[in-house]
Scaffold this motif. Structure first.
Motif, PDB file in Angstrom:
ATOM      1  N   GLU A  68       0.813  -1.212   0.000  1.00  0.00           N
ATOM      2  CA  GLU A  68       0.000   0.000   0.000  1.00  0.00           C
ATOM      3  C   GLU A  68       0.848   1.264   0.000  1.00  0.00           C
ATOM      4  O   GLU A  68       0.631   2.181  -0.796  1.00  0.00           O
ATOM      5  CB  GLU A  68      -0.938   0.016   1.213  1.00  0.00           C
ATOM      6  N   TYR A  69       1.859   1.336   0.861  1.00  0.00           N
ATOM      7  CA  TYR A  69       2.644   2.558   0.960  1.00  0.00           C
ATOM      8  C   TYR A  69       3.681   2.676  -0.152  1.00  0.00           C
ATOM      9  O   TYR A  69       4.095   3.771  -0.513  1.00  0.00           O
ATOM     10  CB  TYR A  69       3.244   2.710   2.364  1.00  0.00           C
ATOM     11  N   TRP A  70       4.087   1.567  -0.731  1.00  0.00           N
ATOM     12  CA  TRP A  70       4.934   1.614  -1.927  1.00  0.00           C
ATOM     13  C   TRP A  70       4.149   2.312  -3.048  1.00  0.00           C
ATOM     14  O   TRP A  70       4.655   3.225  -3.705  1.00  0.00           O
ATOM     15  CB  TRP A  70       5.336   0.204  -2.334  1.00  0.00           C
ATOM     16  N   VAL A  71       2.909   1.884  -3.255  1.00  0.00           N
ATOM     17  CA  VAL A  71       2.044   2.469  -4.284  1.00  0.00           C
ATOM     18  C   VAL A  71       1.785   3.934  -3.970  1.00  0.00           C
ATOM     19  O   VAL A  71       1.892   4.797  -4.852  1.00  0.00           O
ATOM     20  CB  VAL A  71       0.718   1.687  -4.392  1.00  0.00           C
ATOM     21  N   ARG A  72       1.459   4.231  -2.721  1.00  0.00           N
ATOM     22  CA  ARG A  72       1.143   5.614  -2.335  1.00  0.00           C
ATOM     23  C   ARG A  72       2.331   6.546  -2.506  1.00  0.00           C
ATOM     24  O   ARG A  72       2.165   7.748  -2.695  1.00  0.00           O
ATOM     25  CB  ARG A  72       0.639   5.661  -0.891  1.00  0.00           C
ATOM     26  N   ASN A  73       3.553   5.995  -2.477  1.00  0.00           N
ATOM     27  CA  ASN A  73       4.743   6.809  -2.719  1.00  0.00           C
ATOM     28  C   ASN A  73       5.015   7.009  -4.210  1.00  0.00           C
ATOM     29  O   ASN A  73       5.926   7.737  -4.580  1.00  0.00           O
ATOM     30  CB  ASN A  73       5.965   6.181  -2.047  1.00  0.00           C
ATOM     31  N   GLY A  74       4.246   6.349  -5.063  1.00  0.00           N
ATOM     32  CA  GLY A  74       4.388   6.533  -6.502  1.00  0.00           C
ATOM     33  C   GLY A  74       5.488   5.707  -7.139  1.00  0.00           C
ATOM     34  O   GLY A  74       5.924   6.006  -8.255  1.00  0.00           O
ATOM     35  N   VAL A 113       4.169  -2.517 -16.244  1.00  0.00           N
ATOM     36  CA  VAL A 113       4.748  -1.739 -15.151  1.00  0.00           C
ATOM     37  C   VAL A 113       4.186  -0.325 -15.224  1.00  0.00           C
ATOM     38  O   VAL A 113       4.149   0.284 -16.292  1.00  0.00           O
ATOM     39  CB  VAL A 113       6.293  -1.714 -15.235  1.00  0.00           C
ATOM     40  N   SER A 114       3.738   0.167 -14.076  1.00  0.00           N
ATOM     41  CA  SER A 114       3.161   1.509 -14.013  1.00  0.00           C
ATOM     42  C   SER A 114       3.466   2.128 -12.659  1.00  0.00           C
ATOM     43  O   SER A 114       4.043   1.482 -11.788  1.00  0.00           O
ATOM     44  CB  SER A 114       1.649   1.448 -14.247  1.00  0.00           C
ATOM     45  N   ARG A 115       3.057   3.358 -12.505  1.00  0.00           N
ATOM     46  CA  ARG A 115       3.148   4.030 -11.213  1.00  0.00           C
ATOM     47  C   ARG A 115       2.013   5.029 -11.131  1.00  0.00           C
ATOM     48  O   ARG A 115       1.596   5.571 -12.137  1.00  0.00           O
ATOM     49  CB  ARG A 115       4.496   4.687 -10.994  1.00  0.00           C
ATOM     50  N   GLN A 116       1.532   5.230  -9.929  1.00  0.00           N
ATOM     51  CA  GLN A 116       0.476   6.222  -9.758  1.00  0.00           C
ATOM     52  C   GLN A 116       1.085   7.507  -9.223  1.00  0.00           C
ATOM     53  O   GLN A 116       2.220   7.519  -8.745  1.00  0.00           O
ATOM     54  CB  GLN A 116      -0.638   5.709  -8.855  1.00  0.00           C
ATOM     55  N   GLN A 117       0.333   8.556  -9.315  1.00  0.00           N
ATOM     56  CA  GLN A 117       0.770   9.845  -8.787  1.00  0.00           C
ATOM     57  C   GLN A 117       1.032   9.698  -7.286  1.00  0.00           C
ATOM     58  O   GLN A 117       0.216   9.120  -6.579  1.00  0.00           O
ATOM     59  CB  GLN A 117      -0.330  10.893  -9.041  1.00  0.00           C
ATOM     60  N   PRO A 118       2.172  10.179  -6.790  1.00  0.00           N
ATOM     61  CA  PRO A 118       2.433  10.071  -5.345  1.00  0.00           C
ATOM     62  C   PRO A 118       1.368  10.770  -4.513  1.00  0.00           C
ATOM     63  O   PRO A 118       0.865  11.819  -4.891  1.00  0.00           O
ATOM     64  CB  PRO A 118       3.787  10.764  -5.170  1.00  0.00           C
ATOM     65  N   LEU A 167       0.093  13.066   1.031  1.00  0.00           N
ATOM     66  CA  LEU A 167       0.042  12.830   2.473  1.00  0.00           C
ATOM     67  C   LEU A 167       1.168  11.934   2.952  1.00  0.00           C
ATOM     68  O   LEU A 167       1.461  11.890   4.159  1.00  0.00           O
ATOM     69  CB  LEU A 167      -1.305  12.210   2.861  1.00  0.00           C
ATOM     70  N   VAL A 168       1.825  11.198   2.061  1.00  0.00           N
ATOM     71  CA  VAL A 168       2.917  10.308   2.481  1.00  0.00           C
ATOM     72  C   VAL A 168       4.253  10.667   1.849  1.00  0.00           C
ATOM     73  O   VAL A 168       5.258  10.033   2.149  1.00  0.00           O
ATOM     74  CB  VAL A 168       2.592   8.824   2.201  1.00  0.00           C
ATOM     75  N   THR A 169       4.279  11.635   0.963  1.00  0.00           N
ATOM     76  CA  THR A 169       5.541  12.008   0.322  1.00  0.00           C
ATOM     77  C   THR A 169       5.806  13.498   0.533  1.00  0.00           C
ATOM     78  O   THR A 169       4.911  14.265   0.885  1.00  0.00           O
ATOM     79  CB  THR A 169       5.491  11.751  -1.208  1.00  0.00           C
ATOM     80  N   ALA A 170       7.030  13.884   0.280  1.00  0.00           N
ATOM     81  CA  ALA A 170       7.387  15.290   0.368  1.00  0.00           C
ATOM     82  C   ALA A 170       6.999  16.039  -0.901  1.00  0.00           C
ATOM     83  O   ALA A 170       6.968  17.245  -0.939  1.00  0.00           O
ATOM     84  CB  ALA A 170       8.892  15.434   0.612  1.00  0.00           C
ATOM     85  N   GLU A 171       6.715  15.252  -1.967  1.00  0.00           N
ATOM     86  CA  GLU A 171       6.320  15.869  -3.234  1.00  0.00           C
ATOM     87  C   GLU A 171       4.867  16.326  -3.158  1.00  0.00           C
ATOM     88  O   GLU A 171       4.039  15.673  -2.544  1.00  0.00           O
ATOM     89  CB  GLU A 171       6.463  14.858  -4.371  1.00  0.00           C
ATOM     90  N   ALA A 172       4.577  17.424  -3.786  1.00  0.00           N
ATOM     91  CA  ALA A 172       3.186  17.902  -3.792  1.00  0.00           C
ATOM     92  C   ALA A 172       2.713  18.121  -5.205  1.00  0.00           C
ATOM     93  O   ALA A 172       3.437  18.298  -6.105  1.00  0.00           O
ATOM     94  CB  ALA A 172       3.069  19.189  -2.992  1.00  0.00           C
TER      95      ALA A 172
END
Length: 135
Positions: A107-113, A122-127, A130-135
């Motif tokens: 869950e938190y791997w995904v939430r970090n993007g 292979v894909s990634r979602q927008q970080p 609330l869990v990353t320093a990126e906004a």
């Protein structure tokens, strides 16, 4: 040992054993660690961390010899409410392997993007801000 000393030792041990998604990502990128997904096959097929090895907790004993011994193994489950990775880690540590547990799991791997894989894509979602320093 005093109560405060015992608590300090506990926190030190957690910091030595647990690893967050950013540090895990960096360790894998540096070839210092290998991610190990401990979830059942249906969960793995739903999506998993790109490049991870699949070793369900029910198959740990038969899969020990397939794991590298020259790198840290970072085990993970679904998320904070799942302790499958913890029970797998116990078996691997008892077998003499270097193991850490991914805080927040998949869950938190995904939430970090970070990169995930599903059906060979292979894909990634927008970080999640609330869990990353990126906004």
């Amino acid at each position: 040992m005093s109560r405060l000393g015992a608590r300090l030792a506990y926190v030190d041990a957690r910091l030595d054993y647990e690893i967050d998604a950013v540090a895990a990502h960096d360790a894998v990128a540096a070839s210092e660690a290998v991610l190990v997904d401990t979830r059942r096959l249906e969960s793995w097929q739903h999506g998993h961390i790109a490049g991870a090895r699949h070793l369900p907790k029910t198959e740990v004993a038969s899969g020990l010899e397939t794991l590298p011994r020259d790198r840290t193994l970072i085990v993970y489950g679904w998320g904070p409410g799942c302790n499958g990775a913890t029970s797998t880690a116990r078996v691997l540590l008892a077998a003499g392997l270097d193991v850490r547990e991914l805080l927040g799991g998949y869950e938190y791997w995904v939430r970090n993007g970070f990169e995930v894989e599903s059906a060979g894509v292979v894909s990634r979602q927008q970080p999640d801000p609330l869990v990353t320093a990126e906004a």
